[in-house]
Design an enzyme around this catalytic site. Structure first.
Site, mmCIF file in Angstrom:
data_model
loop_
_atom_site.group_PDB
_atom_site.id
_atom_site.type_symbol
_atom_site.label_atom_id
_atom_site.label_comp_id
_atom_site.label_asym_id
_atom_site.label_seq_id
_atom_site.Cartn_x
_atom_site.Cartn_y
_atom_site.Cartn_z
ATOM 1 N N GLU A 97 0.887 -1.175 0.000
ATOM 2 C CA GLU A 97 0.000 0.000 0.000
ATOM 3 C C GLU A 97 0.912 1.209 0.000
ATOM 4 O OE1 GLU A 97 -3.131 0.183 -0.398
ATOM 5 O OE2 GLU A 97 -3.691 -1.912 -0.165
ATOM 6 N N CYS A 150 -1.354 9.016 3.393
ATOM 7 C CA CYS A 150 -1.381 8.481 2.023
ATOM 8 C C CYS A 150 -2.623 8.974 1.286
ATOM 9 C CB CYS A 150 -1.367 6.964 2.069
ATOM 10 S SG CYS A 150 -2.621 6.298 3.170
HETATM 11 P P1 NAP Z 1 9.215 3.819 3.805
HETATM 12 O O1 NAP Z 1 10.392 4.695 3.951
HETATM 13 O O2 NAP Z 1 9.017 3.139 2.506
HETATM 14 O O3 NAP Z 1 9.290 2.755 4.980
HETATM 15 C C1 NAP Z 1 8.401 1.654 5.125
HETATM 16 C C2 NAP Z 1 9.181 0.415 5.558
HETATM 17 O O4 NAP Z 1 9.849 -0.119 4.417
HETATM 18 C C3 NAP Z 1 10.253 0.651 6.588
HETATM 19 O O5 NAP Z 1 10.334 -0.450 7.459
HETATM 20 C C4 NAP Z 1 11.501 0.783 5.738
HETATM 21 O O6 NAP Z 1 12.658 0.495 6.444
HETATM 22 C C5 NAP Z 1 11.238 -0.265 4.676
HETATM 23 N N1 NAP Z 1 11.984 0.005 3.452
HETATM 24 C C6 NAP Z 1 11.944 1.131 2.706
HETATM 25 N N2 NAP Z 1 12.739 1.000 1.624
HETATM 26 C C7 NAP Z 1 13.280 -0.239 1.686
HETATM 27 C C8 NAP Z 1 14.155 -0.969 0.854
HETATM 28 N N3 NAP Z 1 14.651 -0.449 -0.276
HETATM 29 N N4 NAP Z 1 14.518 -2.211 1.239
HETATM 30 C C9 NAP Z 1 14.049 -2.742 2.373
HETATM 31 N N5 NAP Z 1 13.195 -2.095 3.214
HETATM 32 C C10 NAP Z 1 12.810 -0.868 2.874
HETATM 33 O O7 NAP Z 1 7.869 4.621 4.074
HETATM 34 P P2 NAP Z 1 7.547 5.689 5.228
HETATM 35 O O8 NAP Z 1 8.309 6.931 4.985
HETATM 36 O O9 NAP Z 1 7.638 5.058 6.542
HETATM 37 O O10 NAP Z 1 6.000 5.991 4.971
HETATM 38 C C11 NAP Z 1 5.546 7.062 4.202
HETATM 39 C C12 NAP Z 1 4.916 6.564 2.922
HETATM 40 O O11 NAP Z 1 3.934 5.580 3.215
HETATM 41 C C13 NAP Z 1 4.188 7.648 2.153
HETATM 42 O O12 NAP Z 1 4.497 7.543 0.801
HETATM 43 C C14 NAP Z 1 2.719 7.338 2.393
HETATM 44 O O13 NAP Z 1 1.864 7.811 1.385
HETATM 45 C C15 NAP Z 1 2.752 5.842 2.485
HETATM 46 N N6 NAP Z 1 1.609 5.301 3.218
HETATM 47 C C16 NAP Z 1 0.695 4.525 2.568
HETATM 48 C C17 NAP Z 1 -0.410 4.045 3.260
HETATM 49 C C18 NAP Z 1 -1.448 3.214 2.567
HETATM 50 O O14 NAP Z 1 -2.247 2.591 3.229
HETATM 51 N N7 NAP Z 1 -1.510 3.173 1.254
HETATM 52 C C19 NAP Z 1 -0.573 4.323 4.626
HETATM 53 C C20 NAP Z 1 0.396 5.092 5.257
HETATM 54 C C21 NAP Z 1 1.488 5.569 4.547
HETATM 55 P P3 NAP Z 1 13.804 1.614 6.473
HETATM 56 O O15 NAP Z 1 13.282 2.757 7.238
HETATM 57 O O16 NAP Z 1 14.941 0.881 7.084
HETATM 58 O O17 NAP Z 1 14.071 2.056 5.072
#
Ligand code: NAP
Length: 520
Positions: free
Chosen positions: A263, A300
């Site tokens: 998501e 999001c």
């Molecule tokens: P994020 O940086 O992608 O982090 C999410 C998880 O993924 C973390 O545990 C992160 O660990 C891991 N991760 C990220 N890149 C990775 C990679 N290349 N390899 C392995 N693990 C990886 O997201 P965020 O900043 O926490 O959240 C914000 C985003 O979430 C926004 O874009 C928002 O729109 C979206 N969101 C979507 C929803 C929905 O339901 N659709 C709900 C809430 C938020 P690390 O920190 O170690 O990178």
């Protein structure tokens, strides 16, 4: 007392490498250190989950329901401590975090009630027709079974409801799948306390201790190893497009590809139709500004693009909205990295040709950022794909169209979205009708006269959408349908009763009727 350790097979496990938890409001490291999961930790957590799978998958829905309710009770018992640490780690206010905790426990109880009803197991029976000509029909019984151990990644912006015991974990546990969570490094203490609540529930409900595990880590390697592990059979991910896509690619490139339910983000366009805009533009502008800045725009479902026909009514809307947004002072984002990314994105937009900065970006103060609003003509927006990308934070683009036909062209050019909104009055309905078949191909949730922030946990909720909003257009991460991601249908042909799964034999996989009996 936080230990900084992982939770593996019911034990607090430590290793030498550590990372420091951050204080979100300042962006500075705290003195609380957390273990960085190694390959061996990932291996141990997944092996424990697989070992727990046969016994946990064989539990009755009523047992799992009791387990989910106990997790909710245990989270509530630690409510104050959870809010306290989450406030430090996320800079989100107390009331928001208490509300989010209520949503998290409500969601666990919601899935408990749902699996007790039985309909999600979708038992179907085609009785044998031994005398059918020219071929007899065998006895066929189909039921949904748990998919296997599930890896869960939560996002930083919902440290509770989309994290350790959030919707992905609740729906996977409800389905009968053990879960290994890769804790988000922005809120490791919150994750540890919630994991402690789940451990207490595993113990009191006598669930196998590998049913739930938490590994912590600030680097990407443990999350990548988790998704690549052959014993993991599905992934629930909430987070950025970049992170989600990197892990999706791993999931589908494995020797055994697995479903990856990511998501991701979205710009959630809002279409202002002429009559509505003329009649209540000011009211809509204030509502939009409030929605855009809620939670520092870190949702999001943030309504990041507004589309309307150029003219006096749109100018009034823009003026009222920018005045309201300009009055919002700088507010701290969830992490220093997110604040930095926001700064970079809004400055890039401000520097783009033909983009007008209605509310120009202000320099950030530490992790605190201010809203920014841009305006662009539709033909420019249509020719520059980068203007469609999500800016995570309180920023938006107003797309000026020559007429409603051009608004429809903008709708047609959109990427996949979580939501799309139509602002309409009765005189707009004819003009709005052609937008419905266009937008329903893009977004999972279409709204009229409302704002997309705020997602109901219910049976009719769809929180997903076409890529890049999510990686599987058929799935939702919110609401009862979320459980379908972690169930797989299995047919049993000519199976003697003694070998059938309990849910088939005793009918507990059938929907429960209002009088409590099973529909046969
Ligand atoms: P994020 O940086 O992608 O982090 C999410 C998880 O993924 C973390 O545990 C992160 O660990 C891991 N991760 C990220 N890149 C990775 C990679 N290349 N390899 C392995 N693990 C990886 O997201 P965020 O900043 O926490 O959240 C914000 C985003 O979430 C926004 O874009 C928002 O729109 C979206 N969101 C979507 C929803 C929905 O339901 N659709 C709900 C809430 C938020 P690390 O920190 O170690 O990178």
């Amino acid at each position: 007392m936080l230990s900084g350790r992982h939770l593996i097979n019911g034990e607090a496990v430590e290793n030498k490498e550590r990372f420091a938890a951050m204080e979100a409001a300042t962006g500075l490291a705290t003195d609380r250190l957390y273990c960085e999961a190694s390959q061996a930790d990932v291996e141990a957590a997944v092996i424990a989950a697989e070992a727990a799978f046969p016994a946990y998958a064989a539990t009755k829905a009523a047992q799992r329901a009791a387990f989910l309710r106990t997790i909710a009770d245990e989270i509530e018992a630690r409510g104050e401590a959870i809010t306290k640490i989450a406030m430090i780690e996320s800079a989100l206010p107390e009331a928001r975090l208490n509300g989010e905790r209520g949503r998290t426990t409500g969601q666990l109880r919601f899935f408990a009630d749902y699996i007790e009803k039985g309909e999600c197991f979708d038992l179907r029976v085609d009785p044998a027709l031994p005398d059918r000509a020219p071929m007899p029909r065998p006895d066929l019984r189909l039921i949904n079974r748990p998919i296997g151990p599930v890896a869960v990644f939560g996002a930083s912006n919902f440290p509770l409801a989309f994290s350790t015991a959030g919707g992905d974990t609740a729906s996977a546990l409800a389905a009968g799948c053990p879960v290994v969570v890769k804790g988000h490094p922005a809120h490791p203490g919150t994750s540890e306390l919630v994991a402690e609540a789940i451990l207490a529930a595993m113990e009191s409900c006598r669930m196998p201790l590998g049913t739930f595990g938490l590994i912590q880590g600030a680097g990407h390697q443990s999350g990548a190893a988790l998704v690549a592990h052959p014993l993991i059979k599905a992934v629930g991910f909430t987070g950025s497009l970049r992170g989600g896509r990197a892990l999706f690619d791993i999931a589908v490139s494995r020797p055994e590809p697995i479903p990856f339910y990511g998501e991701l983000g979205s710009v959630n366009p809002v279409f202002l139709f002429p009559e509505a805009l003329t009649a209540r533009g000011e009211e809509m502008a204030k509502g939009w500004a409030a929605s855009l800045t809620m939670g520092v725009g870190q949702f999001c479902t943030n309504p990041g693009v507004v589309v309307g026909v150029e003219g006096e009514a749109l100018s009034t809307f823009v003026n009222v909205a920018t005045e309201a947004l300009g009055a919002v002072g700088p507010q701290p984002m969830l992490t220093g990295g997110i604040a930095q990314a926001y700064d970079g994105e809004v400055n890039r937009r401000a520097g783009a040709s033909d983009v007008i900065a209605l509310l120009p970006p202000k320099p950030s103060e530490g992790c605190a950022v201010s809203p920014a609003v841009f305006s662009v003509a539709a033909d420019q927006w249509l020719s520059d794909e980068s203007l469609q990308q999500e800016v995570f934070g309180p920023a938006a683009v107003v797309v000026r169209c020559k007429d409603v036909a051009e608004m429809l062209a903008v709708a047609g050019a959109l990427e996949g979205q979580l939501t799309a909104t139509l602002m309409v009055d009765s005189g707009d309905l004819g003009a709005a009708r052609p937008f419905v078949p266009v937008l329903e191909r893009k977004a999972g949730r279409l709204l009229c006269n409302g704002f997309s922030t705020g997602v109901e946990v219910s049976h009719a909720m769809m929180h997903g959408g076409r890529y890049p909003a999510s990686t599987d257009v058929r799935s939702t991460s919110v609401g009862s349908k979320a459980i379908e991601r972690f169930l797989r249908p299995v047919s049993y042909q000519n199976f003697p009763e003694a070998l059938q799964p309990d849910e088939i034999r005793d009918g507990s996989g059938l929907p429960r009727l209002q009088d409590g009996s099973r529909q046969l």
